[in-house]
Design an enzyme around this catalytic site. Structure first.
Site, PDB file in Angstrom:
ATOM      1  N   LYS A  13       0.830  -1.222   0.000  1.00 25.17           N
ATOM      2  CA  LYS A  13       0.000   0.000   0.000  1.00 25.17           C
ATOM      3  C   LYS A  13       0.863   1.271   0.000  1.00 25.17           C
ATOM      4  CE  LYS A  13      -2.079  -1.313   3.854  1.00 25.17           C
ATOM      5  NZ  LYS A  13      -1.410  -2.612   4.078  1.00 25.17           N
ATOM      6  N   ARG A  88      -9.653  -0.120   9.421  1.00 23.56           N
ATOM      7  CA  ARG A  88      -9.134  -1.475   9.597  1.00 23.56           C
ATOM      8  C   ARG A  88     -10.099  -2.334  10.386  1.00 23.56           C
ATOM      9  NH1 ARG A  88      -3.520  -0.101   9.185  1.00 23.56           N
ATOM     10  NH2 ARG A  88      -2.209  -1.906   9.069  1.00 23.56           N
ATOM     11  N   ARG A 122      11.482  -6.164   4.247  1.00 17.86           N
ATOM     12  CA  ARG A 122      11.282  -4.708   4.106  1.00 17.86           C
ATOM     13  C   ARG A 122      12.294  -3.919   4.937  1.00 17.86           C
ATOM     14  NH1 ARG A 122       5.610  -2.276   5.172  1.00 17.86           N
ATOM     15  NH2 ARG A 122       5.848  -3.487   7.086  1.00 17.86           N
ATOM     16  N   ARG A 155      11.537  -2.268  10.574  1.00 19.98           N
ATOM     17  CA  ARG A 155      10.491  -1.921  11.543  1.00 19.98           C
ATOM     18  C   ARG A 155      10.399  -2.988  12.633  1.00 19.98           C
ATOM     19  NH1 ARG A 155       5.164  -0.335   8.039  1.00 19.98           N
ATOM     20  NH2 ARG A 155       4.208  -1.638   9.643  1.00 19.98           N
ATOM     21  N   ARG A 166       0.092  -9.868  13.021  1.00 20.14           N
ATOM     22  CA  ARG A 166      -0.549  -8.880  12.142  1.00 20.14           C
ATOM     23  C   ARG A 166      -1.400  -9.558  11.078  1.00 20.14           C
ATOM     24  NH1 ARG A 166       4.495  -5.980  10.167  1.00 20.14           N
ATOM     25  NH2 ARG A 166       3.162  -4.713   8.840  1.00 20.14           N
TER      26      ARG A 166
END
Ligand code: AP5
Ligand code: MG
Length: 215
Positions: A13, A88, A122, A155, A166
């Protein structure tokens, strides 16, 4: 044009928004980025959010809804916005309806194995927030941001335990929003499995433009 981006953690996203926001000249509002900014600045909101985020849980609805309501009351969103990572939960979607009208909801879809590969590799620039990936989109020099020379980090919620949580939270609390917006008649689905980001963006822009014209 008020657009929301739905899709699992790590589907891309933030990456896609950074490539389309200039085309539409509207701001990119990522609730995750707002929380991370507050953590960096050590605010009360940041302290509260960090405990939930590090464990891969959602920040409570009340806190998140008030934060977004406040952000959407600012002048720069009068011609539209791309809202990334909100709503969400169904409660957040219901609240959003009260203070803003969503024109288009985009659901980015990708397989679980693709998502896990993206999240685990990431890396983010600490200074400008640019998004990289150790294999898919590596920076030219390891550990250094191509755009601003800032330090690149992983992160806290991209560690295996938090990723697992998650994805569970996404399936249980967020994926019902796909049917919610489908029933509302303004959902478009974009296949995000490909590593060819340009083709995903081309498809996204075509779909957004044709939906806009027919509205
Ligand atoms: P948030 O920051 O929104 O995280 P997320 O939804 O988990 O999504 P991500 O940012 O992890 O993924 P992304 O889809 O943006 O993917 P990206 O572009 O980085 O939220 C973090 C936390 O904040 C939440 O867990 C929660 O605690 C809290 N929070 C936020 N909003 C909330 C809300 N509304 N309510 C309650 N709590 C909330 O890409 C991922 C990787 O893949 C990158 O490395 C990228 O380079 C790579 N990549 C992307 N696309 C491709 C592609 N097509 N091919 C190859 N590689 C790709
Ligand atoms: Mg993101």
């Amino acid at each position: 044009m008020n657009i929301i981006f739905l899709g699992a953690p790590g589907v891309g996203k933030g990456t896609y928004t950074s490539r389309v926001k200039e085309k539409y000249s509207i701001p990119h509002i990522s609730t995750g980025d707002i929380f991370r900014g507050n953590i960096k600045n050590n605010t009360l909101l940041g302290k509260e959010a960090k405990g939930y985020m590090d464990k891969g849980q959602l920040v409570p609805d009340e806190v998140t809804i008030n934060m977004v309501k406040d952000r959407l009351s600012q002048d720069d969103v009068k011609d539209g916005y791309i809202l990334d990572g909100f709503p969400r939960t169904i409660a957040q979607a219901e609240a959003l309806k009260e203070f803003s009208k969503v024109d288009i909801a985009v659901n980015f879809a990708a397989r679980d194995d693709v998502i896990i590969q993206r999240l685990s590799g990431r890396r983010i620039c600490r200074k400008c927030g640019a998004i990289f990936h150790v294999k898919n989109i590596p920076p030219k020099t390891e550990g250094v941001c191509d755009k601003c020379g800032g330090e690149i980090y992983q992160r806290d919620d991209d560690k295996p335990e938090a990723i697992k949580k998650r994805l569970e939270v996404y399936k249980k609390q967020t994926s019902p929003l796909i049917d919610y917006y489908k029933e509302g008649g303004n959902l478009i689905v974009v296949d995000a499995n490909s590593e060819d980001i340009d083709s995903i963006i081309k498809n996204l822009v075509e779909r957004l433009d044709s939906t806009r014209k027919s509205a």
